[in-house]
Design a protein around this motif. Structure first.
Motif, PDB file in Angstrom:
ATOM      1  N   ALA A 141       0.900  -1.163   0.190  1.00  0.00           N
ATOM      2  CA  ALA A 141       0.185  -0.075   0.517  1.00  0.00           C
ATOM      3  C   ALA A 141       0.833   1.069   0.096  1.00  0.00           C
ATOM      4  CB  ALA A 141      -0.919  -0.121   1.295  1.00  0.00           C
ATOM      5  N   TRP A 142       1.596   1.362   1.273  1.00  0.00           N
ATOM      6  CA  TRP A 142       2.658   2.027   0.954  1.00  0.00           C
ATOM      7  C   TRP A 142       3.517   2.866  -0.887  1.00  0.00           C
ATOM      8  CZ3 TRP A 142       8.358   1.721   3.307  1.00  0.00           C
ATOM      9  CH2 TRP A 142       8.936   3.077   3.609  1.00  0.00           C
ATOM     10  N   ALA A 143       3.961   1.306  -1.355  1.00  0.00           N
ATOM     11  CA  ALA A 143       4.947   1.577  -2.237  1.00  0.00           C
ATOM     12  C   ALA A 143       3.764   2.355  -3.637  1.00  0.00           C
ATOM     13  CB  ALA A 143       5.138   0.425  -3.096  1.00  0.00           C
ATOM     14  N   GLU A 144       2.834   1.561  -3.664  1.00  0.00           N
ATOM     15  CA  GLU A 144       1.432   1.756  -4.453  1.00  0.00           C
ATOM     16  C   GLU A 144       0.954   3.591  -4.133  1.00  0.00           C
ATOM     17  OE1 GLU A 144      -2.067  -0.456  -4.631  1.00  0.00           O
ATOM     18  OE2 GLU A 144      -3.043   0.098  -5.980  1.00  0.00           O
ATOM     19  N   SER A 145       0.334   4.037  -2.919  1.00  0.00           N
ATOM     20  CA  SER A 145       0.394   5.758  -2.323  1.00  0.00           C
ATOM     21  C   SER A 145       1.228   5.909  -3.325  1.00  0.00           C
ATOM     22  CB  SER A 145       0.212   5.486  -1.335  1.00  0.00           C
ATOM     23  OG  SER A 145       1.872   5.961  -0.327  1.00  0.00           O
ATOM     24  N   ILE A 146       2.719   5.881  -3.617  1.00  0.00           N
ATOM     25  CA  ILE A 146       4.045   6.545  -4.007  1.00  0.00           C
ATOM     26  C   ILE A 146       4.106   6.898  -5.347  1.00  0.00           C
ATOM     27  CG2 ILE A 146       6.243   6.682  -4.923  1.00  0.00           C
ATOM     28  CD1 ILE A 146       7.094   5.334  -1.361  1.00  0.00           C
ATOM     29  N   ILE A 147       3.512   5.481  -6.045  1.00  0.00           N
ATOM     30  CA  ILE A 147       3.744   5.840  -7.284  1.00  0.00           C
ATOM     31  C   ILE A 147       2.006   7.041  -7.843  1.00  0.00           C
ATOM     32  CG2 ILE A 147       2.853   4.307  -9.592  1.00  0.00           C
ATOM     33  CD1 ILE A 147       5.961   4.415  -8.584  1.00  0.00           C
ATOM     34  N   ARG A 148       1.535   6.691  -6.656  1.00  0.00           N
ATOM     35  CA  ARG A 148       0.084   7.455  -6.725  1.00  0.00           C
ATOM     36  C   ARG A 148      -0.309   8.525  -7.084  1.00  0.00           C
ATOM     37  NH1 ARG A 148      -3.847   6.376  -3.170  1.00  0.00           N
ATOM     38  NH2 ARG A 148      -3.145   3.837  -3.150  1.00  0.00           N
ATOM     39  N   THR A 149       0.476   9.106  -6.078  1.00  0.00           N
ATOM     40  CA  THR A 149       1.171  10.636  -5.481  1.00  0.00           C
ATOM     41  C   THR A 149       2.402  11.069  -6.560  1.00  0.00           C
ATOM     42  OG1 THR A 149       0.763   9.985  -3.185  1.00  0.00           O
ATOM     43  CG2 THR A 149       2.153  12.247  -4.248  1.00  0.00           C
ATOM     44  N   ASP A 151       2.835   9.542 -10.126  1.00  0.00           N
ATOM     45  CA  ASP A 151       1.761  10.329 -11.196  1.00  0.00           C
ATOM     46  C   ASP A 151       0.305  11.163 -11.182  1.00  0.00           C
ATOM     47  OD1 ASP A 151       2.624   8.227 -12.263  1.00  0.00           O
ATOM     48  OD2 ASP A 151      -0.132   6.361 -12.145  1.00  0.00           O
ATOM     49  N   ALA A 152      -0.419  11.566  -9.595  1.00  0.00           N
ATOM     50  CA  ALA A 152      -1.188  12.930  -9.888  1.00  0.00           C
ATOM     51  C   ALA A 152      -0.252  14.258 -10.173  1.00  0.00           C
ATOM     52  CB  ALA A 152      -1.473  12.657  -8.626  1.00  0.00           C
ATOM     53  N   VAL A 153       1.351  14.330  -9.738  1.00  0.00           N
ATOM     54  CA  VAL A 153       1.976  15.023  -9.648  1.00  0.00           C
ATOM     55  C   VAL A 153       2.317  15.275 -11.284  1.00  0.00           C
ATOM     56  CG1 VAL A 153       4.835  16.147  -9.568  1.00  0.00           C
ATOM     57  CG2 VAL A 153       3.349  15.784  -7.588  1.00  0.00           C
ATOM     58  N   ASP A 154       2.369  14.454 -12.028  1.00  0.00           N
ATOM     59  CA  ASP A 154       2.480  14.226 -13.861  1.00  0.00           C
ATOM     60  C   ASP A 154       1.483  15.390 -14.223  1.00  0.00           C
ATOM     61  OD1 ASP A 154       4.795  12.579 -13.736  1.00  0.00           O
ATOM     62  OD2 ASP A 154       4.612  11.320 -14.002  1.00  0.00           O
ATOM     63  N   ALA A 155       0.526  14.526 -13.736  1.00  0.00           N
ATOM     64  CA  ALA A 155      -0.802  14.938 -14.261  1.00  0.00           C
ATOM     65  C   ALA A 155      -0.964  16.581 -14.005  1.00  0.00           C
ATOM     66  CB  ALA A 155      -2.380  14.583 -14.074  1.00  0.00           C
ATOM     67  N   LEU A 156      -0.424  16.709 -12.895  1.00  0.00           N
ATOM     68  CA  LEU A 156      -0.686  18.304 -12.601  1.00  0.00           C
ATOM     69  C   LEU A 156       0.271  19.008 -13.456  1.00  0.00           C
ATOM     70  CD1 LEU A 156      -1.001  18.566  -9.206  1.00  0.00           C
ATOM     71  CD2 LEU A 156      -2.707  19.265 -10.704  1.00  0.00           C
ATOM     72  N   GLY A 157       0.937  18.695 -14.133  1.00  0.00           N
ATOM     73  CA  GLY A 157       2.072  18.933 -14.512  1.00  0.00           C
ATOM     74  C   GLY A 157       3.325  19.862 -14.589  1.00  0.00           C
ATOM     75  N   GLU A 158       3.480  19.358 -13.409  1.00  0.00           N
ATOM     76  CA  GLU A 158       4.042  20.279 -12.155  1.00  0.00           C
ATOM     77  C   GLU A 158       6.144  19.471 -12.022  1.00  0.00           C
ATOM     78  OE1 GLU A 158       2.738  20.106  -8.696  1.00  0.00           O
ATOM     79  OE2 GLU A 158       1.592  22.274  -9.419  1.00  0.00           O
ATOM     80  N   ARG A 159       6.376  18.682 -13.540  1.00  0.00           N
ATOM     81  CA  ARG A 159       7.217  18.626 -14.197  1.00  0.00           C
ATOM     82  C   ARG A 159       8.209  19.298 -14.806  1.00  0.00           C
ATOM     83  NH1 ARG A 159       8.842  12.380 -13.662  1.00  0.00           N
ATOM     84  NH2 ARG A 159      10.776  13.190 -13.191  1.00  0.00           N
TER      85      ARG A 159
END
Ligand SMILES: [Zn+2]
Length: 159
Positions: A141-149, A151-159
């Motif tokens: 669940a920890w690893a999954e939460s990191i990937i989800r976080t 991916d969400a940052v990427d989706a915001l286009g902040e990278r």
């Protein structure tokens, strides 16, 4: 002294380093794996992969990974979580990376990777606090939460 880790934001026990919680987590894992039946050993290996990878992903500065190695690890974890690759299939990939010309750790002057993440939903502290019950599920669940976080940052286009 700050009572939270400057990288992952985990609560620190008695002002100790976050790395101490990483060590505590591995001790916990040792207990969990010792109790696993022989047929469940693969489950322990997967838990170890998630636990170590998750810690590295949340500590890009302290673990001294290069930007390329960190991105590679992120995608490897995402692939495994999605069932696109097994640990057995990953092993040669990891070995090639270690033996080959690609470096994992930074040299002086290399860019220090930093995710544009302000708060992680889960940290090593949550894994340690839960103790041995449900350890394997918790690190997944920890690893999954990191990937989800991420991916969400990427989706915001902040990278
Ligand atoms: Zn930390």
């Amino acid at each position: 002294m700050s009572s939270t880790c400057s990288e992952c934001g985990a609560r620190l026990v008695n002002g100790g380093a976050c790395r101490e919680q990483f060590d505590a987590m591995l001790l916990l894992e040792y207990e969990v794996v010792a109790d696993l039946a022989a047929t469940e050993r693969a489950r322990g290996e997967v838990a170890h992969f998630y636990a170590v990878s998750a810690y590295i992903l949340q500590h890009p500065e302290g673990m001294k990974y290069t930007v390329t190695a960190l991105n590679g690890l992120r995608h490897t974890v995402a692939d495994h979580l999605a069932g696109r690759v097994t640990l057995a299939e990953l092993r040669p990939r990891v070995r090639r990376a270690a033996d080959g010309p690609a470096r994992i750790t930074r040299r002086p002057g290399d860019a220090v990777p930093r995710w544009p993440v302000t708060a992680w939903p889960m940290t090593v502290a949550d894994v340690v606090e839960g103790g041995t019950p449900g350890y394997c599920d918790r690190v997944a669940a920890w690893a999954e939460s990191i990937i989800r976080t991420l991916d969400a940052v990427d989706a915001l286009g902040e990278r």
